[in-house]
Scaffold this motif. Structure first.
Motif, PDB file in Angstrom:
ATOM      1  N   PHE A  80      28.916  29.214  14.580  1.00  0.00           N
ATOM      2  CA  PHE A  80      30.246  29.410  13.995  1.00  0.00           C
ATOM      3  C   PHE A  80      31.298  29.546  15.091  1.00  0.00           C
ATOM      4  O   PHE A  80      32.358  28.935  15.037  1.00  0.00           O
ATOM      5  CB  PHE A  80      30.264  30.657  13.114  1.00  0.00           C
ATOM      6  CG  PHE A  80      29.517  30.523  11.808  1.00  0.00           C
ATOM      7  CD1 PHE A  80      28.895  29.345  11.444  1.00  0.00           C
ATOM      8  CD2 PHE A  80      29.441  31.596  10.934  1.00  0.00           C
ATOM      9  CE1 PHE A  80      28.202  29.228  10.238  1.00  0.00           C
ATOM     10  CE2 PHE A  80      28.770  31.494   9.735  1.00  0.00           C
ATOM     11  CZ  PHE A  80      28.153  30.313   9.382  1.00  0.00           C
ATOM     12  N   VAL A  81      31.001  30.370  16.094  1.00  0.00           N
ATOM     13  CA  VAL A  81      31.966  30.609  17.178  1.00  0.00           C
ATOM     14  C   VAL A  81      32.202  29.327  17.967  1.00  0.00           C
ATOM     15  O   VAL A  81      33.354  28.935  18.217  1.00  0.00           O
ATOM     16  CB  VAL A  81      31.466  31.739  18.108  1.00  0.00           C
ATOM     17  CG1 VAL A  81      32.347  31.829  19.354  1.00  0.00           C
ATOM     18  CG2 VAL A  81      31.477  33.074  17.374  1.00  0.00           C
ATOM     19  N   LEU A  82      31.126  28.654  18.371  1.00  0.00           N
ATOM     20  CA  LEU A  82      31.272  27.427  19.149  1.00  0.00           C
ATOM     21  C   LEU A  82      31.963  26.328  18.345  1.00  0.00           C
ATOM     22  O   LEU A  82      32.800  25.585  18.880  1.00  0.00           O
ATOM     23  CB  LEU A  82      29.905  26.939  19.626  1.00  0.00           C
ATOM     24  CG  LEU A  82      29.256  27.753  20.744  1.00  0.00           C
ATOM     25  CD1 LEU A  82      27.835  27.260  20.994  1.00  0.00           C
ATOM     26  CD2 LEU A  82      30.071  27.649  22.031  1.00  0.00           C
ATOM     27  N   GLY A  83      31.627  26.223  17.061  1.00  0.00           N
ATOM     28  CA  GLY A  83      32.271  25.213  16.223  1.00  0.00           C
ATOM     29  C   GLY A  83      33.766  25.438  16.098  1.00  0.00           C
ATOM     30  O   GLY A  83      34.564  24.488  16.159  1.00  0.00           O
ATOM     31  N   ALA A  84      34.170  26.698  15.939  1.00  0.00           N
ATOM     32  CA  ALA A  84      35.597  27.022  15.861  1.00  0.00           C
ATOM     33  C   ALA A  84      36.297  26.723  17.182  1.00  0.00           C
ATOM     34  O   ALA A  84      37.430  26.209  17.207  1.00  0.00           O
ATOM     35  CB  ALA A  84      35.786  28.487  15.477  1.00  0.00           C
ATOM     36  N   LEU A  85      35.635  27.046  18.301  1.00  0.00           N
ATOM     37  CA  LEU A  85      36.227  26.764  19.615  1.00  0.00           C
ATOM     38  C   LEU A  85      36.420  25.265  19.828  1.00  0.00           C
ATOM     39  O   LEU A  85      37.434  24.822  20.387  1.00  0.00           O
ATOM     40  CB  LEU A  85      35.342  27.348  20.721  1.00  0.00           C
ATOM     41  CG  LEU A  85      35.354  28.873  20.861  1.00  0.00           C
ATOM     42  CD1 LEU A  85      34.327  29.323  21.897  1.00  0.00           C
ATOM     43  CD2 LEU A  85      36.750  29.373  21.240  1.00  0.00           C
ATOM     44  N   MET A  86      35.444  24.464  19.396  1.00  0.00           N
ATOM     45  CA  MET A  86      35.565  23.015  19.553  1.00  0.00           C
ATOM     46  C   MET A  86      36.652  22.432  18.653  1.00  0.00           C
ATOM     47  O   MET A  86      37.222  21.381  18.944  1.00  0.00           O
ATOM     48  CB  MET A  86      34.219  22.341  19.284  1.00  0.00           C
ATOM     49  CG  MET A  86      33.220  22.516  20.427  1.00  0.00           C
ATOM     50  SD  MET A  86      31.688  21.574  20.221  1.00  0.00           S
ATOM     51  CE  MET A  86      30.749  22.670  19.172  1.00  0.00           C
ATOM     52  N   LEU A  87      36.943  23.119  17.544  1.00  0.00           N
ATOM     53  CA  LEU A  87      38.021  22.669  16.652  1.00  0.00           C
ATOM     54  C   LEU A  87      39.401  23.080  17.157  1.00  0.00           C
ATOM     55  O   LEU A  87      40.412  22.512  16.731  1.00  0.00           O
ATOM     56  CB  LEU A  87      37.818  23.260  15.249  1.00  0.00           C
ATOM     57  CG  LEU A  87      36.993  22.461  14.254  1.00  0.00           C
ATOM     58  CD1 LEU A  87      36.722  23.286  13.004  1.00  0.00           C
ATOM     59  CD2 LEU A  87      37.718  21.170  13.878  1.00  0.00           C
ATOM     60  N   ALA A  88      39.457  24.063  18.048  1.00  0.00           N
ATOM     61  CA  ALA A  88      40.732  24.635  18.465  1.00  0.00           C
ATOM     62  C   ALA A  88      41.715  23.603  19.021  1.00  0.00           C
ATOM     63  O   ALA A  88      42.896  23.618  18.643  1.00  0.00           O
ATOM     64  CB  ALA A  88      40.501  25.766  19.468  1.00  0.00           C
ATOM     65  N   PRO A  89      41.306  22.685  19.932  1.00  0.00           N
ATOM     66  CA  PRO A  89      42.270  21.696  20.429  1.00  0.00           C
ATOM     67  C   PRO A  89      42.846  20.811  19.316  1.00  0.00           C
ATOM     68  O   PRO A  89      44.057  20.555  19.279  1.00  0.00           O
ATOM     69  CB  PRO A  89      41.449  20.877  21.430  1.00  0.00           C
ATOM     70  CG  PRO A  89      40.337  21.781  21.844  1.00  0.00           C
ATOM     71  CD  PRO A  89      40.005  22.568  20.623  1.00  0.00           C
ATOM     72  N   ALA A  90      41.969  20.336  18.413  1.00  0.00           N
ATOM     73  CA  ALA A  90      42.448  19.505  17.299  1.00  0.00           C
ATOM     74  C   ALA A  90      43.354  20.311  16.383  1.00  0.00           C
ATOM     75  O   ALA A  90      44.355  19.790  15.851  1.00  0.00           O
ATOM     76  CB  ALA A  90      41.259  18.950  16.513  1.00  0.00           C
ATOM     77  N   PHE A  91      43.047  21.593  16.197  1.00  0.00           N
ATOM     78  CA  PHE A  91      43.898  22.465  15.382  1.00  0.00           C
ATOM     79  C   PHE A  91      45.286  22.593  16.012  1.00  0.00           C
ATOM     80  O   PHE A  91      46.302  22.512  15.306  1.00  0.00           O
ATOM     81  CB  PHE A  91      43.247  23.850  15.258  1.00  0.00           C
ATOM     82  CG  PHE A  91      44.178  24.899  14.717  1.00  0.00           C
ATOM     83  CD1 PHE A  91      44.453  24.973  13.366  1.00  0.00           C
ATOM     84  CD2 PHE A  91      44.783  25.812  15.573  1.00  0.00           C
ATOM     85  CE1 PHE A  91      45.326  25.948  12.866  1.00  0.00           C
ATOM     86  CE2 PHE A  91      45.643  26.779  15.094  1.00  0.00           C
ATOM     87  CZ  PHE A  91      45.918  26.846  13.733  1.00  0.00           C
ATOM     88  N   ALA A  92      45.331  22.785  17.330  1.00  0.00           N
ATOM     89  CA  ALA A  92      46.619  22.930  18.018  1.00  0.00           C
ATOM     90  C   ALA A  92      47.459  21.659  17.879  1.00  0.00           C
ATOM     91  O   ALA A  92      48.674  21.724  17.635  1.00  0.00           O
ATOM     92  CB  ALA A  92      46.388  23.262  19.488  1.00  0.00           C
ATOM     93  N   ILE A  93      46.824  20.496  18.014  1.00  0.00           N
ATOM     94  CA  ILE A  93      47.544  19.226  17.871  1.00  0.00           C
ATOM     95  C   ILE A  93      48.054  19.067  16.440  1.00  0.00           C
ATOM     96  O   ILE A  93      49.205  18.676  16.208  1.00  0.00           O
ATOM     97  CB  ILE A  93      46.625  18.050  18.257  1.00  0.00           C
ATOM     98  CG1 ILE A  93      46.295  18.111  19.757  1.00  0.00           C
ATOM     99  CG2 ILE A  93      47.290  16.717  17.908  1.00  0.00           C
ATOM    100  CD1 ILE A  93      45.243  17.114  20.190  1.00  0.00           C
ATOM    101  N   SER A  94      47.199  19.369  15.471  1.00  0.00           N
ATOM    102  CA  SER A  94      47.599  19.261  14.073  1.00  0.00           C
ATOM    103  C   SER A  94      48.773  20.183  13.761  1.00  0.00           C
ATOM    104  O   SER A  94      49.735  19.791  13.083  1.00  0.00           O
ATOM    105  CB  SER A  94      46.419  19.597  13.157  1.00  0.00           C
ATOM    106  OG  SER A  94      46.829  19.646  11.800  1.00  0.00           O
TER     107      SER A  94
END
Length: 317
Positions: A204-218
């Motif tokens: 869960f933690v690693l998956g959220a971290l990997m989503l963070a850059p795409a989240f910031a761009i979105s």
């Protein structure tokens, strides 16, 4: 005689315990299946208010917070083991957390929750293929089952015709299904020395971290979303119930009644999705959808059998 009486009494007690465990296990598995079915409805409900990447990111932030009280102590104790197998854990997080749920949210923009659930119903067949690759031949029964299930999926997305133009949401959902099946196949090799709660929390933690850059761009390009009951409610549902409570309920069911019996309940998911989407979203289920549902579930039951059940179960351990 006293010894015989004690043996008979012990046998009766064991039988009663087994019946209780069986009933509790089936109820827990059914509860988890219904909750997971609701996540497709929640994704569809958010399609016009929360961008897919942002919905996925906040889902896993909520899930991390919800799971932390139950898993963080074991995760800390096993931190050395997790670091040693970090590549495996990161790949599982990428497939099962970062990619799969983002694709589901993307699919929800342009296809119905009912279709999403029914396409996912074919995933145990793909899991069975992964399981048998390099192991042994699939055999006639599995091959026929996969053909029937795939026919049902193609008829579903084609509105009753095999000569179909796939909607974008259908293609996103196919990609999500493949990600889900790949994640499941990977989990069959999960390091046994890492406990279930610790493994879930780490992914869960690693998956959220990997989503963070795409989240910031979105967030920068599309803007954020308004935190209302209509947006926060579904996010809390998928974060707390689908990502935390259902996982633990499923794991307990497996402990009580075993993987094979628990996995069979997974095939009720498209039925639950169809019912929930009809009640909550007003999506209709016509004769074509019902026929496709019968074909998909029949094909899965025929083609996946015990292997499909085990694979479905491994997703949640």
């Amino acid at each position: 005689m006293a010894v015989l009486d004690r043996i008979r009494s012990s046998g009766a007690t064991d039988a009663q315990t087994a019946r209780r465990d069986s009933a509790a296990g089936l109820l827990l598995a059914a509860a988890a299946t219904v909750v997971w079915s609701g996540s497709f409805v929640a994704s569809r409900a958010l399609h016009d208010s929360v961008p897919p990447v942002q919905a996925a990111f906040w889902r896993w932030i909520v899930a991390v917070v919800a799971v932390a009280p139950f898993a963080i102590r074991q995760t800390w104790r096993q931190r050395t083991l997790i670091r040693r197998r970090l590549g495996f854990v990161a790949l599982a997080a990428l497939l099962g957390v970062t990619v799969y749920n983002t694709l589901v949210n993307q699919a929800g923009l342009s296809t119905s929750a009912g279709k999403m659930g029914m396409i996912m119903a074919a995933s145990p067949v793909v899991m069975a293929v992964y399981e048998r690759l390099g192991d042994r031949r699939l055999g006639a029964r599995r091959t026929v089952g996969m053909a029937v299930a795939c026919t049902g999926v193609l008829l579903l997305v084609g509105g009753g015709s095999l000569a179909t133009d796939f909607a974008p949401g259908d293609l996103w959902m196919f990609a999500a299904m493949l990600s889900f099946a790949s994640y499941s196949a990977l989990l069959r090799r999960r390091p046994t020395e890492i406990g279930g709660p610790a493994f879930l929390f780490a992914t869960f933690v690693l998956g959220a971290l990997m989503l963070a850059p795409a989240f910031a761009i979105s967030a920068a390009v599309q803007g954020g979303f308004e935190p209302t009951t209509a947006t926060v409610g579904p996010l809390l549902y998928v974060g707390v119930l689908s990502s935390a409570v259902a996982f633990f309920a499923w794991n307990k069911a497996v402990a009580l009644i075993g993987a094979a019996r628990t996995g069979v309940v997974y095939y009720l998911q498209p039925v639950c999705v169809a019912g929930l989407s009809a009640v909550l979203l007003g999506e209709s289920t016509g004769p074509v959808e019902l026929l496709c549902l019968v074909l998909i579930i029949g094909g899965v039951a025929l083609g996946a059998g015990r292997a499909g059940s085990a694979a479905a179960d491994n997703v949640r351990t």
